[in-house]
Design a protein around this motif. Sequence first.
Motif, PDB file in Angstrom:
ATOM      1  N   MET A  29       5.389  -1.711  -5.755  1.00 46.93           N
ATOM      2  CA  MET A  29       4.520  -1.041  -5.012  1.00 46.93           C
ATOM      3  C   MET A  29       3.358  -0.567  -5.976  1.00 46.93           C
ATOM      4  N   GLN A  31       0.051   0.451  -4.984  1.00 48.11           N
ATOM      5  CA  GLN A  31      -0.972   1.694  -4.627  1.00 48.11           C
ATOM      6  C   GLN A  31      -0.791   2.813  -5.451  1.00 48.11           C
ATOM      7  N   LYS A  33      -0.414   6.638  -6.805  1.00 45.83           N
ATOM      8  CA  LYS A  33       0.526   7.587  -6.641  1.00 45.83           C
ATOM      9  C   LYS A  33       0.034   8.591  -5.428  1.00 45.83           C
ATOM     10  N   ARG A  36       0.457   6.436  -2.344  1.00 46.46           N
ATOM     11  CA  ARG A  36       1.768   6.128  -1.876  1.00 46.46           C
ATOM     12  C   ARG A  36       2.639   7.537  -1.200  1.00 46.46           C
ATOM     13  N   GLU A  37       2.263   8.581  -1.604  1.00 45.25           N
ATOM     14  CA  GLU A  37       2.946   9.715  -1.215  1.00 45.25           C
ATOM     15  C   GLU A  37       2.426  10.309   0.121  1.00 45.25           C
ATOM     16  N   LEU A  56       7.347   1.649  -8.989  1.00 44.17           N
ATOM     17  CA  LEU A  56       6.391   2.501  -8.583  1.00 44.17           C
ATOM     18  C   LEU A  56       5.233   2.512  -9.508  1.00 44.17           C
ATOM     19  N   SER A  81      -1.880  -1.295  -0.386  1.00 46.50           N
ATOM     20  CA  SER A  81      -2.323  -0.326   0.705  1.00 46.50           C
ATOM     21  C   SER A  81      -3.626   0.029   0.256  1.00 46.50           C
TER      22      SER A  81
END
Length: 352
Positions: A29, A31, A33, A36-37, A56, A81
């Motif tokens: 992943m 993107q 933090k 992502r959140e 992550l 993203s």
Amino acid sequence: MRRGGNRRDIPLYSPSVSFRGGIRVKIAMLQGKETREKVFRPEHLARLREFGDVTLNEESGNPTEERARSLMAGADVAITSWGCGPLTEKVLENAPNLKLVLHAAGTVKPIVTDALWRRGIRVSNATEALGKGVAETALGFTIVSLKDMWRLSRGTREGGWGPVSGVREVYGLTIGVVGGGRAGSHYVKLMRQFDVRILLYDPFVDENRAREMGAEKAELEELLRASDVVSIHVPSLPETYRMFDEARLAMMKDDCVLINTARGSVIDEAALAAELGKGRLFACLDVTDPEPPPPDHPFRRLPNVILTPHIAGAVNNGLARIAHAVIQDLTAFIEGRPLNGEVREEQMHVLA
């Protein structure tokens, strides 16, 4: 002709390129933090971990090329993203087994490179998930504007009570939809719940497909002259730049509601401001060009304009719909089924 003659000869939906038999995949992943959140809740990450090991990006901000390269090491699947940069050859060479990129956002243009296509890596986005939110917003604009709620609410706050002569029901009207992609087609689906005639302009949608959607295919000028509501759902492309110019805006019926939840660049804003100044039309604009419009822009003071700050897509809890779409396409890939959001190289010139 497709670029990249050395692309692997891989069938589009072949189970041979997915991971079966209990083999776990490595998912990167990319993107930052914060992004992502916003999109992926803990339950979404837990679901991804059911497929395999998940790496992550715990750093803030957008990933650099070096950071993306590090995160991608040995990955089978990458999730990108907003804020992710292009997946260059340098990034991809650190993931020789990469077979799928899932873009947890709309347009894939910020992340797609020729290197992706040359390597036969498949790409999917969450445009449909975003399009549903856009269409729902357009539906809200449609109902509230036809009901004249904006003016009536303002008058009521000022001590009035009516008149209601400008109120129209969503019945027996003609709704014009410009663009039959993900958002436009969902808007058509929503409008089919009402007793209205739906006209669709989209040069890439034929009469049979329009009929299947529940609309009548029409030329743009025909649509503009006939519609009580015109909802715009086209991408920002050279071909669509200011397609709503002075001449086309003048074709629209008196009291027509113009809704733009697509891109501000598709409207000649000076021409629209002039037309609105005549009091002939009503506009709901979720997008402008540029964003935000200048403080002295006519759109900020004209009484027949509703201006919202680009909220039609997912901005809060609706972002979870994007995560759900990503997981659905990952599941489909692993099971050897078609990907709902797949983007192919030959489509890139007509995508936003």
